[in-house]
Motif scaffolding. Structure first.
Motif, PDB file in Angstrom:
ATOM      1  N   GLY A 176       0.789  -1.215   0.000  1.00 16.53           N
ATOM      2  CA  GLY A 176       0.000   0.000   0.000  1.00 16.53           C
ATOM      3  C   GLY A 176       0.824   1.269   0.000  1.00 16.53           C
ATOM      4  O   GLY A 176       0.348   2.318   0.438  1.00 16.53           O
ATOM      5  N   GLY A 177       2.071   1.209  -0.473  1.00 17.57           N
ATOM      6  CA  GLY A 177       2.924   2.391  -0.509  1.00 17.57           C
ATOM      7  C   GLY A 177       3.680   2.649   0.773  1.00 17.57           C
ATOM      8  O   GLY A 177       4.375   3.669   0.880  1.00 17.57           O
ATOM      9  N   TYR A 178       3.614   1.731   1.754  1.00 18.67           N
ATOM     10  CA  TYR A 178       4.299   1.911   3.033  1.00 18.67           C
ATOM     11  C   TYR A 178       5.138   0.685   3.356  1.00 18.67           C
ATOM     12  O   TYR A 178       4.840  -0.439   2.903  1.00 18.67           O
ATOM     13  CB  TYR A 178       3.297   2.163   4.159  1.00 18.67           C
ATOM     14  CG  TYR A 178       2.637   3.523   4.081  1.00 18.67           C
ATOM     15  CD1 TYR A 178       3.185   4.617   4.741  1.00 18.67           C
ATOM     16  CD2 TYR A 178       1.484   3.710   3.333  1.00 18.67           C
ATOM     17  CE1 TYR A 178       2.583   5.868   4.659  1.00 18.67           C
ATOM     18  CE2 TYR A 178       0.883   4.956   3.246  1.00 18.67           C
ATOM     19  CZ  TYR A 178       1.439   6.028   3.921  1.00 18.67           C
ATOM     20  OH  TYR A 178       0.858   7.265   3.829  1.00 18.67           O
ATOM     21  N   THR A 179       6.197   0.925   4.149  1.00 15.81           N
ATOM     22  CA  THR A 179       7.116  -0.138   4.547  1.00 15.81           C
ATOM     23  C   THR A 179       7.179  -0.204   6.062  1.00 15.81           C
ATOM     24  O   THR A 179       7.320   0.832   6.728  1.00 15.81           O
ATOM     25  CB  THR A 179       8.518   0.107   3.983  1.00 15.81           C
ATOM     26  OG1 THR A 179       8.461   0.143   2.557  1.00 15.81           O
ATOM     27  CG2 THR A 179       9.490  -0.980   4.422  1.00 15.81           C
ATOM     28  N   GLU A 180       7.086  -1.401   6.604  1.00 13.36           N
ATOM     29  CA  GLU A 180       7.180  -1.588   8.051  1.00 13.36           C
ATOM     30  C   GLU A 180       8.620  -1.370   8.512  1.00 13.36           C
ATOM     31  O   GLU A 180       9.564  -1.886   7.907  1.00 13.36           O
ATOM     32  CB  GLU A 180       6.718  -2.998   8.432  1.00 13.36           C
ATOM     33  CG  GLU A 180       6.890  -3.304   9.915  1.00 13.36           C
ATOM     34  CD  GLU A 180       6.648  -4.761  10.244  1.00 13.36           C
ATOM     35  OE1 GLU A 180       6.741  -5.131  11.419  1.00 13.36           O
ATOM     36  OE2 GLU A 180       6.361  -5.534   9.293  1.00 13.36           O
ATOM     37  N   ILE A 181       8.795  -0.614   9.599  1.00 12.70           N
ATOM     38  CA  ILE A 181      10.111  -0.371  10.203  1.00 12.70           C
ATOM     39  C   ILE A 181      10.132  -1.088  11.542  1.00 12.70           C
ATOM     40  O   ILE A 181       9.423  -0.694  12.481  1.00 12.70           O
ATOM     41  CB  ILE A 181      10.386   1.133  10.383  1.00 12.70           C
ATOM     42  CG1 ILE A 181      10.268   1.856   9.046  1.00 12.70           C
ATOM     43  CG2 ILE A 181      11.764   1.332  10.980  1.00 12.70           C
ATOM     44  CD1 ILE A 181      11.272   1.410   8.000  1.00 12.70           C
ATOM     45  N   ARG A 182      10.925  -2.115  11.638  1.00 12.02           N
ATOM     46  CA  ARG A 182      10.982  -2.897  12.863  1.00 12.02           C
ATOM     47  C   ARG A 182      11.978  -2.339  13.870  1.00 12.02           C
ATOM     48  O   ARG A 182      11.842  -2.600  15.070  1.00 12.02           O
ATOM     49  CB  ARG A 182      11.346  -4.343  12.531  1.00 12.02           C
ATOM     50  CG  ARG A 182      10.290  -5.041  11.669  1.00 12.02           C
ATOM     51  CD  ARG A 182      10.665  -6.466  11.338  1.00 12.02           C
ATOM     52  NE  ARG A 182       9.606  -7.119  10.563  1.00 12.02           N
ATOM     53  CZ  ARG A 182       9.700  -8.351  10.073  1.00 12.02           C
ATOM     54  NH1 ARG A 182      10.811  -9.063  10.278  1.00 12.02           N
ATOM     55  NH2 ARG A 182       8.696  -8.864   9.382  1.00 12.02           N
ATOM     56  N   ASP A 183      12.964  -1.591  13.433  1.00  6.07           N
ATOM     57  CA  ASP A 183      13.951  -1.020  14.349  1.00  6.07           C
ATOM     58  C   ASP A 183      14.603   0.180  13.679  1.00  6.07           C
ATOM     59  O   ASP A 183      14.888   0.155  12.481  1.00  6.07           O
ATOM     60  CB  ASP A 183      15.021  -2.066  14.708  1.00  6.07           C
ATOM     61  CG  ASP A 183      15.979  -1.568  15.773  1.00  6.07           C
ATOM     62  OD1 ASP A 183      15.569  -0.689  16.567  1.00  6.07           O
ATOM     63  OD2 ASP A 183      17.135  -2.030  15.820  1.00  6.07           O
ATOM     64  N   GLY A 184      14.825   1.260  14.468  1.00  2.48           N
ATOM     65  CA  GLY A 184      15.522   2.429  13.961  1.00  2.48           C
ATOM     66  C   GLY A 184      14.682   3.686  13.912  1.00  2.48           C
ATOM     67  O   GLY A 184      15.234   4.790  13.943  1.00  2.48           O
ATOM     68  N   VAL A 185      13.363   3.570  13.811  1.00  2.00           N
ATOM     69  CA  VAL A 185      12.471   4.726  13.725  1.00  2.00           C
ATOM     70  C   VAL A 185      11.317   4.505  14.690  1.00  2.00           C
ATOM     71  O   VAL A 185      10.787   3.392  14.778  1.00  2.00           O
ATOM     72  CB  VAL A 185      11.948   4.932  12.289  1.00  2.00           C
ATOM     73  CG1 VAL A 185      10.902   6.037  12.246  1.00  2.00           C
ATOM     74  CG2 VAL A 185      13.093   5.271  11.349  1.00  2.00           C
ATOM     75  N   ALA A 186      10.941   5.566  15.415  1.00  2.00           N
ATOM     76  CA  ALA A 186       9.827   5.506  16.357  1.00  2.00           C
ATOM     77  C   ALA A 186       8.655   6.322  15.826  1.00  2.00           C
ATOM     78  O   ALA A 186       8.810   7.156  14.923  1.00  2.00           O
ATOM     79  CB  ALA A 186      10.258   6.019  17.734  1.00  2.00           C
ATOM     80  N   THR A 187       7.493   6.089  16.403  1.00  2.00           N
ATOM     81  CA  THR A 187       6.304   6.841  16.014  1.00  2.00           C
ATOM     82  C   THR A 187       6.512   8.325  16.310  1.00  2.00           C
ATOM     83  O   THR A 187       6.946   8.700  17.397  1.00  2.00           O
ATOM     84  CB  THR A 187       5.076   6.326  16.772  1.00  2.00           C
ATOM     85  OG1 THR A 187       4.930   4.924  16.520  1.00  2.00           O
ATOM     86  CG2 THR A 187       3.823   7.044  16.335  1.00  2.00           C
ATOM     87  N   GLY A 188       6.218   9.168  15.339  1.00  2.00           N
ATOM     88  CA  GLY A 188       6.385  10.610  15.495  1.00  2.00           C
ATOM     89  C   GLY A 188       7.646  11.158  14.868  1.00  2.00           C
ATOM     90  O   GLY A 188       7.767  12.379  14.699  1.00  2.00           O
ATOM     91  N   ASP A 189       8.601  10.304  14.515  1.00  2.00           N
ATOM     92  CA  ASP A 189       9.814  10.780  13.841  1.00  2.00           C
ATOM     93  C   ASP A 189       9.459  11.251  12.431  1.00  2.00           C
ATOM     94  O   ASP A 189       8.661  10.612  11.730  1.00  2.00           O
ATOM     95  CB  ASP A 189      10.868   9.667  13.761  1.00  2.00           C
ATOM     96  CG  ASP A 189      11.487   9.356  15.108  1.00  2.00           C
ATOM     97  OD1 ASP A 189      11.316  10.189  16.022  1.00  2.00           O
ATOM     98  OD2 ASP A 189      12.111   8.296  15.261  1.00  2.00           O
ATOM     99  N   ARG A 190      10.065  12.342  12.033  1.00  2.00           N
ATOM    100  CA  ARG A 190       9.825  12.890  10.688  1.00  2.00           C
ATOM    101  C   ARG A 190      10.937  12.414   9.762  1.00  2.00           C
ATOM    102  O   ARG A 190      12.117  12.623  10.045  1.00  2.00           O
ATOM    103  CB  ARG A 190       9.762  14.416  10.740  1.00  2.00           C
ATOM    104  CG  ARG A 190       9.391  15.066   9.406  1.00  2.00           C
ATOM    105  CD  ARG A 190       9.089  16.539   9.582  1.00  2.00           C
ATOM    106  NE  ARG A 190       7.843  16.736  10.301  1.00  2.00           N
ATOM    107  CZ  ARG A 190       6.648  16.729   9.734  1.00  2.00           C
ATOM    108  NH1 ARG A 190       6.535  16.527   8.421  1.00  2.00           N
ATOM    109  NH2 ARG A 190       5.578  16.929  10.448  1.00  2.00           N
ATOM    110  N   VAL A 191      10.553  11.783   8.675  1.00  2.00           N
ATOM    111  CA  VAL A 191      11.516  11.209   7.741  1.00  2.00           C
ATOM    112  C   VAL A 191      11.411  11.928   6.403  1.00  2.00           C
ATOM    113  O   VAL A 191      10.357  12.463   6.046  1.00  2.00           O
ATOM    114  CB  VAL A 191      11.283   9.695   7.560  1.00  2.00           C
ATOM    115  CG1 VAL A 191      11.470   8.962   8.867  1.00  2.00           C
ATOM    116  CG2 VAL A 191       9.890   9.417   7.008  1.00  2.00           C
ATOM    117  N   VAL A 192      12.508  11.920   5.650  1.00  2.00           N
ATOM    118  CA  VAL A 192      12.566  12.563   4.344  1.00  2.00           C
ATOM    119  C   VAL A 192      12.021  11.591   3.303  1.00  2.00           C
ATOM    120  O   VAL A 192      12.442  10.430   3.243  1.00  2.00           O
ATOM    121  CB  VAL A 192      14.007  12.981   4.001  1.00  2.00           C
ATOM    122  CG1 VAL A 192      14.061  13.641   2.629  1.00  2.00           C
ATOM    123  CG2 VAL A 192      14.546  13.929   5.058  1.00  2.00           C
TER     124      VAL A 192
END
Length: 500
Positions: free
Chosen positions: A447-463
């Motif tokens: 659906g255009g999204y990738t699961e992040i299991r480690d390294g990024v938390a909810t609320g982090d802003r990514v480029v």
């Protein structure tokens, strides 16, 4: 001429005339008049600039050695030019500085070329907190080349100074707001969402192997009569199908009637696959029937009829084949690359090509334990209820298997993940044009999204856009930091002089 200068010149003329007049008469008040004129002239005429000071003598330890002709050639150890002249020693007090300190005033005039080339960056070396220390100089074209002293590249461009404050944020890359706007950098907040990538494969409907029954005799027999049942008819359990005559069955029936209560005779009829209702009828009527009736063992569909009146059937020959279609199988071939996301119990949606607009829901029941070597696919079995009988064997179907756990996970847009093959990286927006590369572990995508299991938390802003440009800048910074302490050897001196 300004008004002030005109008044000063007029006053000086009057003073000179008065001095000549009094000197010609008696020479009395000449000194007083001269002093008054000098005072008035000093009031109207601004003081002249002080005379330039002589350059101070160089002090401090020797920092490096440079070409005696002022060329862009430096060395950390004493050396000579090609014609045998010694390189000139540059001491700490006369070293060219880029931090705006007083050491610039002590730079000899003989270094005017180098001083002019480096003074353009003096402003970059100062800050509100004071001067900053230059760590090293990097190649202006972004090449992995550094220098401990100021120098020029082969095209005459000055090496760029790297200050101590530039490395205080570690891996954080700073980009000017104008550059961020020009490159079209866009960001998005990481959120928890359900990520599922459906696997779409073709499939074929098949009968449930556990719901298929064959009607056959266990002894040689002759078909006496066949009921009005053909292939494709639906039958009920216990419905008569065929009547057969078997000498062996009749002999066992005669033994049962002759010896009532003898369990051996009843057991023999059971072994010959005679049904219990037929045996009970023999015991009740005390008669041996000419033909034995064979009935349907289950509700289902007549898949095959081979029984023909008058034919002889050997033991084990199939007379009828009955299949229960209340539950059907869908056999789908899942490619090997998608097999990791398929699990037993996952929901599946089946669409028939013969029934457009209608969908059937089921679950993955079995994943077969082998891969087809020709197609590199694994067969997956999905069980579907078929209460109205719309599903028929060998129909084609389009299967969609929903992968994933169905639970919300931390996810970022697919464009935010930079996949190098060996690792995956995202860029975190720290604000004020600061970006931090972060290595992550990814899971499923969909659906255009990738699961992040480690390294990024909810609320982090990514480029999510122009992240490759920022990542290139980050890699360049890491390469330069690894070369921040160049070795003082002959190879560096040769590079500084422009020799291979």
């Amino acid at each position: 001429m300004s008004r002030r200068a005109w008044f000063a010149g007029t006053l000086a003329a009057f003073a000179a005339a008065g001095t000549g007049y009094w000197a010609g008469r008696d020479g009395g008040p000449v000194p007083v008049l001269v002093e008054r004129a000098r005072a008035e002239f000093a009031e109207w005429v601004p003081a002249s600039a002080p005379e330039p000071k002589a350059p101070t003598e160089a002090t401090g330890p020797v920092v490096y050695y440079r070409d005696p002709d002022g060329k862009a050639a430096y060395s950390l150890a004493p050396r000579t030019t090609a014609d045998g002249r010694d390189f000139r020693a540059v001491r700490a007090s006369e070293d060219v500085r880029l931090d705006g300190s007083e050491g610039d005033a002590a730079t000899p005039t003989g270094e005017a070329g180098q001083d002019t080339a480096t003074r353009g960056t003096e402003g970059a070396g100062t800050s509100a907190a004071g001067p900053r220390k230059v760590l090293y100089y990097r190649n202006p074209m972004g090449l992995a080349d550094t220098s401990a002293v100021p120098k020029k590249d082969s095209m005459g461009m000055d090496y760029i100074p790297v200050y101590a404050g530039d490395d205080q944020d570690g891996d954080v890359v700073t980009v000017s707001p104008g550059k961020v706007q020009r490159t079209g950098v866009r960001t998005e907040v990481a959120e928890r969402r359900v990520v599922a990538q459906p696997v779409r494969v073709p499939g074929t409907l098949a009968l449930d192997e556990r719901r298929v029954t064959v009607v056959a005799t266990r002894s040689d027999a002759y078909v006496d009569h066949v009921e009005n049942v053909t292939t494709g008819d639906r039958v009920r359990k216990g419905e008569a199908l065929v009547h057969v005559y078997s000498p062996e069955i009749n002999a066992a029936a005669a033994q049962l009637i002759a010896n009532p209560g003898f369990d051996g005779a009843r057991r023999r009829l059971q072994n010959l696959n005679v049904s219990e209702p037929v045996i009970d009828e023999m015991e009740r009527t005390r008669k041996v029937p000419m033909a034995i009736t064979w009935s349907s063992p289950r509700d289902g569909l007549v898949l095959q009829r081979t029984a023909i009146e008058g034919m002889k059937a050997a033991a084990g020959d199939t007379l009828f084949r009955i299949g229960d279609i209340s539950v059907m199988w869908v056999l789908a071939d899942v490619p090997e690359r998608d097999l990791a996301g398929v699990r037993v119990g996952q929901a599946a949606t089946v669409r028939l090509r013969s029934a457009p607009g209608r969908t059937f829901s089921g679950k993955v029941a079995v994943i077969y334990p082998q891969v087809n070597p020709d197609t590199r696919a694994t067969r997956v079995r999905i069980e579907l209820p078929n209460p109205d009988g719309a599903l028929l064997p060998d129909m084609y179907a389009d299967v969609e298997i929903g992968t994933g756990t169905g639970k919300p996970v931390v996810a970022v847009p697919d464009d935010a993940v930079i996949d190098t093959g060996a690792r995956q990286v995202v860029l975190l927006d720290r604000g004020a044009g600061r970006f931090e590369p972060r290595e992550v572990k990814v899971g499923v995508s969909g659906g255009g999204y990738t699961e992040i299991r480690d390294g990024v938390a909810t609320g982090d802003r990514v480029v999510t856009a122009a992240n490759f440009l920022i990542d290139a800048e980050s890699n360049l910074k890491a390469a330069l930091q690894s070369m921040a302490a160049p070795k003082a050897d002959d190879r560096q001196a040769a590079n500084a002089e422009g020799k291979p």
